[in-house]
Design a protein around this motif. Structure first.
Motif, short mmCIF file in Angstrom:
data_model
loop_
_atom_site.label_atom_id
_atom_site.label_comp_id
_atom_site.label_asym_id
_atom_site.label_seq_id
_atom_site.Cartn_x
_atom_site.Cartn_y
_atom_site.Cartn_z
N ALA A 154 0.73 -1.22 -0.16
CA ALA A 154 0.04 -0.05 -0.14
C ALA A 154 0.90 1.32 0.12
N ARG A 155 0.44 2.40 -0.44
CA ARG A 155 1.02 3.51 -0.56
C ARG A 155 0.49 4.35 0.44
N PRO A 156 1.62 4.77 1.78
CA PRO A 156 1.46 5.53 2.98
C PRO A 156 0.39 6.65 2.48
N THR A 157 -0.56 6.95 3.36
CA THR A 157 -1.17 8.36 3.24
C THR A 157 -1.28 9.01 4.74
N PRO A 158 -0.82 10.19 4.57
CA PRO A 158 -0.65 10.73 6.12
C PRO A 158 -2.09 11.09 6.46
N ALA A 159 -2.31 10.93 7.86
CA ALA A 159 -3.39 11.27 8.56
C ALA A 159 -3.72 12.88 8.40
N PRO A 160 -5.06 12.85 8.20
CA PRO A 160 -5.30 14.55 8.07
C PRO A 160 -5.09 15.14 9.27
N ARG A 161 -4.84 16.32 9.05
CA ARG A 161 -4.52 17.17 10.39
C ARG A 161 -5.74 18.29 10.32
N SER A 162 -5.94 18.72 11.71
CA SER A 162 -7.03 19.77 11.68
C SER A 162 -6.35 21.13 11.56
N ALA A 163 -7.04 21.65 10.82
CA ALA A 163 -6.49 23.15 10.63
C ALA A 163 -6.52 23.93 12.18
N GLU A 164 -7.35 23.72 12.98
CA GLU A 164 -7.51 24.55 14.23
C GLU A 164 -7.04 23.62 15.32
N PRO A 165 -6.53 24.20 16.41
CA PRO A 165 -6.35 23.17 17.52
C PRO A 165 -7.72 22.84 18.26
N LEU A 166 -7.86 22.09 19.06
CA LEU A 166 -9.05 21.65 19.57
C LEU A 166 -9.23 22.52 20.81
N GLU A 167 -10.58 22.93 20.93
CA GLU A 167 -10.95 23.95 22.09
C GLU A 167 -10.95 23.24 23.29
N VAL A 168 -10.47 23.71 24.36
CA VAL A 168 -10.40 23.05 25.74
C VAL A 168 -11.51 23.75 26.57
N VAL A 169 -12.34 22.92 27.01
CA VAL A 169 -13.46 23.52 27.57
C VAL A 169 -13.17 23.03 29.17
N VAL A 170 -13.12 24.09 30.18
CA VAL A 170 -12.68 23.98 31.42
C VAL A 170 -14.41 23.64 32.13
N VAL A 171 -14.40 22.81 33.03
CA VAL A 171 -15.80 22.35 33.76
C VAL A 171 -15.34 22.81 34.92
N PRO A 172 -15.89 23.48 35.76
CA PRO A 172 -15.58 23.95 37.06
C PRO A 172 -15.96 22.56 38.09
N ASP A 173 -15.20 22.67 39.31
CA ASP A 173 -15.64 21.55 40.32
C ASP A 173 -16.80 22.27 41.09
N THR A 174 -16.94 23.43 41.25
CA THR A 174 -17.84 23.93 42.01
C THR A 174 -19.47 23.51 41.71
N PRO A 175 -20.22 23.41 42.71
CA PRO A 175 -21.77 23.07 42.37
C PRO A 175 -22.28 23.99 41.32
N TYR A 176 -23.41 23.56 40.86
CA TYR A 176 -24.09 24.36 39.87
C TYR A 176 -25.02 25.16 40.54
N ASP A 177 -25.59 26.35 40.30
CA ASP A 177 -26.35 27.01 40.86
C ASP A 177 -27.82 26.34 40.82
N PRO A 178 -28.44 26.04 41.73
CA PRO A 178 -29.60 25.52 41.74
C PRO A 178 -30.78 26.07 41.17
N ALA A 179 -30.81 27.57 40.80
CA ALA A 179 -31.70 28.10 40.06
C ALA A 179 -31.79 27.60 38.67
N LEU A 180 -30.75 26.99 38.23
CA LEU A 180 -30.50 26.39 36.87
C LEU A 180 -31.63 25.11 36.62
N TRP A 181 -31.83 24.65 37.61
CA TRP A 181 -32.35 23.22 37.57
C TRP A 181 -34.19 23.58 38.14
N HIS A 182 -34.49 24.84 38.22
CA HIS A 182 -35.84 25.06 38.51
C HIS A 182 -36.90 24.97 37.84
N GLY A 183 -37.56 24.09 37.88
CA GLY A 183 -38.77 23.65 36.93
C GLY A 183 -38.43 22.65 36.07
#
Length: 96
Positions: free
Chosen positions: A53-82
């Protein structure tokens, strides 16, 4: 795969073949040994395919992946109202 990597793969398959042959001598036609022989044949076929087989390089992403930081603090209970508590009996409006 460059030729050196294919050569290393072939060498490893050869060593594996020797080990499996020794196991066949020890265990005979046991099912687990038959599966190893089958797996070895598959590896050999795949290595042959890679060699042609002829080697084919893996496609590279043009933009780096965005890192989403999720806080360890509890969520505001008002978010869950209703919100519906699944598994707790569903939403029930407050009755006055």
């Amino acid at each position: 795969m460059p030729n050196s990597e294919i050569a290393n793969l072939r060498r490893a398959i050869g060593q594996l073949r020797q080990c499996i042959t020794a196991l066949e001598t020890q265990y005979g036609d046991a099912t687990v040994v038959k599966r190893l022989v089958n797996d070895l044949e598959r590896l050999d076929i795949d290595a042959e395919d890679l060699g042609t087989a002829r080697p084919t390089p893996a496609p590279r992403s043009a933009e780096p992946l965005e890192v989403v930081v999720v806080p360890d603090t509890p969520y505001d209970p008002a978010l869950w109202h209703g919100a519906d508590d699944e598994g707790v009996g569903g939403y029930q409006a407050h009755r006055g």
